[in-house]
Design an enzyme around this catalytic site. Structure first.
Site, PDB file in Angstrom:
ATOM      1  N   HIS A 121      22.226  16.819 -26.199  1.00  0.00           N
ATOM      2  CA  HIS A 121      21.024  17.563 -26.595  1.00  0.00           C
ATOM      3  C   HIS A 121      21.434  18.888 -27.231  1.00  0.00           C
ATOM      4  O   HIS A 121      22.445  19.495 -26.856  1.00  0.00           O
ATOM      5  CB  HIS A 121      20.066  17.782 -25.419  1.00  0.00           C
ATOM      6  CG  HIS A 121      20.588  18.617 -24.296  1.00  0.00           C
ATOM      7  ND1 HIS A 121      20.478  19.997 -24.276  1.00  0.00           N
ATOM      8  CD2 HIS A 121      21.213  18.286 -23.137  1.00  0.00           C
ATOM      9  CE1 HIS A 121      21.005  20.461 -23.162  1.00  0.00           C
ATOM     10  NE2 HIS A 121      21.461  19.458 -22.454  1.00  0.00           N
TER      11      HIS A 121
ATOM     12  N   ASP B  57      19.137  21.577 -27.656  1.00  0.00           N
ATOM     13  CA  ASP B  57      18.378  22.736 -27.175  1.00  0.00           C
ATOM     14  C   ASP B  57      19.137  23.393 -26.033  1.00  0.00           C
ATOM     15  O   ASP B  57      20.005  22.777 -25.391  1.00  0.00           O
ATOM     16  CB  ASP B  57      16.981  22.331 -26.739  1.00  0.00           C
ATOM     17  CG  ASP B  57      16.981  21.386 -25.555  1.00  0.00           C
ATOM     18  OD1 ASP B  57      17.755  20.394 -25.578  1.00  0.00           O
ATOM     19  OD2 ASP B  57      16.224  21.608 -24.583  1.00  0.00           O
TER      20      ASP B  57
ATOM     21  N   ASP C 222      26.704  23.531 -22.458  1.00  0.00           N
ATOM     22  CA  ASP C 222      25.487  22.751 -22.181  1.00  0.00           C
ATOM     23  C   ASP C 222      24.475  22.947 -23.303  1.00  0.00           C
ATOM     24  O   ASP C 222      23.694  23.884 -23.261  1.00  0.00           O
ATOM     25  CB  ASP C 222      24.906  23.197 -20.840  1.00  0.00           C
ATOM     26  CG  ASP C 222      23.672  22.433 -20.430  1.00  0.00           C
ATOM     27  OD1 ASP C 222      23.459  21.326 -20.951  1.00  0.00           O
ATOM     28  OD2 ASP C 222      22.918  22.940 -19.581  1.00  0.00           O
TER      29      ASP C 222
ATOM     30  N   GLU D 140      15.697  18.715 -23.777  1.00  0.00           N
ATOM     31  CA  GLU D 140      16.197  18.369 -22.444  1.00  0.00           C
ATOM     32  C   GLU D 140      16.018  19.518 -21.476  1.00  0.00           C
ATOM     33  O   GLU D 140      15.672  19.306 -20.305  1.00  0.00           O
ATOM     34  CB  GLU D 140      17.673  17.967 -22.521  1.00  0.00           C
ATOM     35  CG  GLU D 140      18.218  17.328 -21.254  1.00  0.00           C
ATOM     36  CD  GLU D 140      18.675  18.330 -20.202  1.00  0.00           C
ATOM     37  OE1 GLU D 140      18.761  17.962 -19.005  1.00  0.00           O
ATOM     38  OE2 GLU D 140      18.952  19.496 -20.577  1.00  0.00           O
ATOM     39  N   GLU D 141      16.222  20.744 -21.935  1.00  0.00           N
ATOM     40  CA  GLU D 141      16.109  21.898 -21.046  1.00  0.00           C
ATOM     41  C   GLU D 141      14.651  22.200 -20.678  1.00  0.00           C
ATOM     42  O   GLU D 141      14.391  23.049 -19.827  1.00  0.00           O
ATOM     43  CB  GLU D 141      16.753  23.130 -21.685  1.00  0.00           C
ATOM     44  CG  GLU D 141      18.241  22.990 -21.981  1.00  0.00           C
ATOM     45  CD  GLU D 141      19.123  22.834 -20.753  1.00  0.00           C
ATOM     46  OE1 GLU D 141      18.581  22.737 -19.624  1.00  0.00           O
ATOM     47  OE2 GLU D 141      20.358  22.802 -20.913  1.00  0.00           O
TER      48      GLU D 141
ATOM     49  N   HIS E  61      23.528  27.205 -17.529  1.00  0.00           N
ATOM     50  CA  HIS E  61      22.253  27.888 -17.281  1.00  0.00           C
ATOM     51  C   HIS E  61      22.441  29.330 -16.813  1.00  0.00           C
ATOM     52  O   HIS E  61      21.464  30.037 -16.608  1.00  0.00           O
ATOM     53  CB  HIS E  61      21.391  27.150 -16.235  1.00  0.00           C
ATOM     54  CG  HIS E  61      20.961  25.791 -16.651  1.00  0.00           C
ATOM     55  ND1 HIS E  61      19.963  25.097 -15.997  1.00  0.00           N
ATOM     56  CD2 HIS E  61      21.378  24.987 -17.666  1.00  0.00           C
ATOM     57  CE1 HIS E  61      19.801  23.914 -16.571  1.00  0.00           C
ATOM     58  NE2 HIS E  61      20.653  23.826 -17.594  1.00  0.00           N
TER      59      HIS E  61
END
Length: 450
Positions: A90, A92, A123, A154-155, A423
């Site tokens: 992903h 995003d 990520d 996805e996030e 994150h």
């Protein structure tokens, strides 16, 4: 030169360009969850599509469903008799958590001590570039069929992914699905992720008065809603920190025995303050991968600077529950709500409501030819045996892929490691492991061809 050495040399040749393009992607603040960055997410998808299009796919385009984020779909047809592999990542990213807290600007990729720092560096733009680097190493002619699918939300919990999988099911159908959105236990030990915890949450609101009243005039006979809420939240754990909500599942998975961090390593990685106890019982892996966990992530109440001498009439909290594999997410959320209602003191009124969506827990049986091929390929690339691990976090879309394509083998891999801080502040990617991860995936396609 052996065939594997030829593949490894091709990987080494494409790494500098892949590193440069990874930095290009990191510079795009594709935070789809923030409407202010919608255009950036569109730009990120366009950049990925451009990079894929340079590798001579039979088709490449940007797709979306139900007004969702842009995703990239590209396809390289399978040579006759060969399987098709779906490569997922992903583009995003998470919000930064506060730019000023970063050692270097989050969207200016910066190398320090062999790691590339930046939001999305691990990520999951590293996953995007892992796939693209492998296709470059094969000069756009992979030995098996390849479908590249790079999601854009996805996030945000992948809300439109089920619609995308339905609308493009024929194009996305594959024999093997490689999801590059996980991590390894260390930079030199490869892993297949075989279990993930689920996630549900609730907002609980406690009410005691029609409106605020003076704490001196009425305090004593009357309680306040915030204190009642604190009593309620305190009931979620026992004195040892075990989750005290009856009926939630806890199990021991086979992967817990394969990798186990020491308590000292875990404390250092998490930044635990001296003297602070760890909660619960069992090994650290068991507690993270196979047991429920409850956290209070927010409370609506006056800030200390704005407090006044009144009894608060109502107070709210956001309660998050991680679920062990095998748990039913809806049933677990109902169990949590029942517990909260049963433990509110003093006859206070209580209401609960779901805060966000549901992420079902996931586990898989990593047996079969595709999994054996992955173990061989990764072990050869990393120089160490491939282990099976769980993840305490939740990746809801994996269960969606498993439901949509029940005949496909799902391989959950990645190029993160414990120091990547997904994150978090100062997210980073180990650059040597990035190279190794590309080599491992290139070997995997060769193994699947065989």
């Amino acid at each position: 030169m052996s065939e594997r050495n030829t593949i490894a040399a091709a990987v080494e040749a494409v790494i500098p360009g892949a590193r440069a393009d990874l930095e290009r992607l990191v510079r795009i603040p594709s935070i789809w969850a923030d409407p202010a960055h919608a255009a950036d997410t569109e730009a990120s998808a366009a950049a990925v599509a451009e990079l894929a299009g340079a590798l001579n796919p039979a088709s490449v385009r940007i797709i979306r469903a139900d007004g969702g984020a842009p995703a990239v779909l590209a396809h390289w047809p399978a040579p006759e008799g060969q399987p098709t592999v779906l490569l997922y990542a992903h583009h995003d990213v998470q919000p930064t958590g506060g730019d000023a807290l970063w050692t270097s600007p989050p969207f200016e990729p910066t190398e320090r001590n062999g790691r590339l720092y930046g939001r999305g560096a691990a990520d999951d733009k590293a996953g995007v570039m892992t796939h693209l680097a492998v296709l470059r190493a094969y000069d756009g002619r992979p030995p098996v069929g390849v479908t590249l699918f790079v999601e854009g939300e996805e996030e945000s919990g992948s809300p439109t992914l089920p619609a995308l999988l339905r609308e493009h099911s024929e194009e996305l159908a594959a024999d093997v699905i490689v999801i590059a959105d996980s991590a390894n236990p260390s930079v030199d030990v490869p892993a297949l992720t075989t279990s993930l915890r689920g996630l549900v949450d609730l907002v609980v609101e406690v009410s005691m008065l029609e409106s605020a009243v003076h704490s001196g005039v009425y305090g004593g006979p009357l309680g306040d809603a915030l204190t009642a809420l604190c009593h309620t939240l305190a009931s979620l754990h026992d004195e040892k920190g075990e989750v005290a909500v009856a009926g939630l599942r806890r199990n021991t998975g086979t992967d817990a025995a394969t990798v186990e961090a020491s308590e000292a390593e875990f404390r250092a990685e998490a930044g635990v303050l001296d003297g602070v106890d760890l909660l619960g019982s069992g090994t650290i892996a068991e507690r993270i991968w196979h047991a429920p966990a409850i956290a209070v992530l927010g409370i609506d109440a006056p800030a200390v600077a704005n407090a006044s001498n009144v009894l608060l009439p109502r107070a709210r909290a956001f309660v998050s529950l991680r679920l062990a594999p095998g748990e039913d997410a809806v049933a677990a959320r109902d169990t949590l709500a029942e517990h909260l209602r049963a433990h509110v003191p003093w006859g206070a009124h209580v209401e609960t409501a779901p805060a966000t969506g549901i992420a079902e827990p996931f586990s898989l049986d990593a047996r079969g030819g595709a999994y054996d091929a992955a173990r061989r390929a990764f072990a050869e690339a990393y120089g160490n045996a491939t282990v099976e691990t769980g993840i305490g976090g939740s990746i809801p879309f994996i269960a969606e892929f498993a439901r949509a394509f029940p005949g496909a083998a799902v391989l959950v891999t990645g190029v993160g490691d414990p120091a990547s801080r997904w994150h978090g502040i100062d997210e980073s990617l180990s650059l040597p492991m990035f190279t190794t991860g590309v080599r491992a995936e290139a070997f995997l396609l060769d193994e699947l061809r065989r």
